[in-house]
Design a protein around this motif. Structure first.
Motif, short mmCIF file in Angstrom:
data_model
loop_
_atom_site.label_atom_id
_atom_site.label_comp_id
_atom_site.label_asym_id
_atom_site.label_seq_id
_atom_site.Cartn_x
_atom_site.Cartn_y
_atom_site.Cartn_z
N LEU A 1 0.82 -1.20 0.00
CA LEU A 1 0.00 0.00 0.00
C LEU A 1 0.86 1.26 0.00
O LEU A 1 0.63 2.18 -0.77
CB LEU A 1 -0.92 0.00 1.22
N ALA A 2 1.88 1.28 0.85
CA ALA A 2 2.76 2.45 0.91
C ALA A 2 3.46 2.67 -0.42
O ALA A 2 3.61 3.80 -0.87
CB ALA A 2 3.78 2.28 2.03
N THR A 3 3.88 1.60 -1.05
CA THR A 3 4.55 1.70 -2.35
C THR A 3 3.61 2.27 -3.40
O THR A 3 3.98 3.14 -4.16
CB THR A 3 5.08 0.32 -2.79
N SER A 4 2.36 1.80 -3.40
CA SER A 4 1.40 2.31 -4.39
C SER A 4 1.06 3.77 -4.11
O SER A 4 0.89 4.56 -5.03
CB SER A 4 0.14 1.46 -4.42
N LEU A 5 0.99 4.15 -2.84
CA LEU A 5 0.71 5.55 -2.51
C LEU A 5 1.88 6.45 -2.86
O LEU A 5 1.69 7.58 -3.30
CB LEU A 5 0.35 5.69 -1.04
N ALA A 6 3.10 5.95 -2.67
CA ALA A 6 4.28 6.74 -3.02
C ALA A 6 4.29 7.03 -4.52
O ALA A 6 4.70 8.10 -4.95
CB ALA A 6 5.55 6.02 -2.59
N ALA A 7 3.83 6.07 -5.30
CA ALA A 7 3.76 6.28 -6.75
C ALA A 7 2.75 7.37 -7.09
O ALA A 7 2.83 8.01 -8.13
CB ALA A 7 3.38 4.98 -7.46
N ASN A 8 1.79 7.59 -6.19
CA ASN A 8 0.76 8.58 -6.39
C ASN A 8 1.14 9.94 -5.77
O ASN A 8 0.35 10.86 -5.75
CB ASN A 8 -0.53 8.06 -5.73
N ALA A 9 2.34 10.02 -5.23
CA ALA A 9 2.80 11.22 -4.53
C ALA A 9 2.83 12.42 -5.47
O ALA A 9 2.84 12.28 -6.68
CB ALA A 9 4.18 10.98 -3.93
N GLY A 10 2.87 13.60 -4.86
CA GLY A 10 2.93 14.82 -5.67
C GLY A 10 1.57 15.40 -5.93
O GLY A 10 1.40 16.18 -6.85
N GLY A 11 0.59 15.04 -5.12
CA GLY A 11 -0.78 15.50 -5.30
C GLY A 11 -0.93 17.00 -5.44
O GLY A 11 0.04 17.75 -5.51
N ASP A 12 -2.14 17.46 -5.43
CA ASP A 12 -2.51 18.85 -5.63
C ASP A 12 -2.85 19.50 -4.29
O ASP A 12 -3.83 19.10 -3.65
CB ASP A 12 -3.71 18.90 -6.57
N PRO A 13 -2.07 20.50 -3.84
CA PRO A 13 -2.34 21.12 -2.55
C PRO A 13 -3.73 21.78 -2.45
O PRO A 13 -4.35 21.73 -1.39
CB PRO A 13 -1.25 22.18 -2.42
#
Length: 129
Positions: free
Chosen positions: A13-25
């Protein structure tokens, strides 16, 4: 066996979320509106929970102004080396009671990976949108 499977699931889960990092503030600010009753992120004012200004990179249970109010579980997690980096925040925002068992946060967690990435982007943003 269950503990090993749970740990593997959390790592995945953490790995998949890290791939999704950089979201929109800006989108994260909207999602953070669910948290605002208990937490402040734009100032260092504590509420029911500690302020989250500067939380990224901070050890768990270490906001100076909230030291007398943290659960033993949160203080112990910080003492054991838990630092709120993006991966740890993602795990915690997904399932607070799994990441830090025994913590007092009543919120069950965010289910959407984009919401999690956006909240983290909001917490990291300085100045806040």
């Amino acid at each position: 066996m269950f503990r090993a499977a749970s740990s593997a699931s959390i790592l995945l889960l953490a790995t998949s979320l890290a791939a999704n990092a950089g979201g929109d503030p800006a989108l994260g600010k909207k999602v953070f509106s669910r948290c605002i009753a208990c937490h402040e992120a734009a100032t260092d004012r504590d509420k029911v929970g500690p302020h989250l200004m500067g939380v990224v990179g901070r050890a768990a249970g270490s906001a100076e102004s909230f030291l007398g109010h943290y659960s033993e579980a949160m203080k112990s997690a910080g003492g054991a080396g838990l630092v709120w980096d993006e991966a740890n925040l993602a795990e915690y925002l997904r399932a607070p009671r799994l990441k830090v068992p025994g913590n007092r946060m009543a919120f069950a967690g965010l289910a959407n990976d984009d919401d999690i990435a956006n909240v983290i982007a909001y917490l990291k943003a300085d100045p806040k949108p």
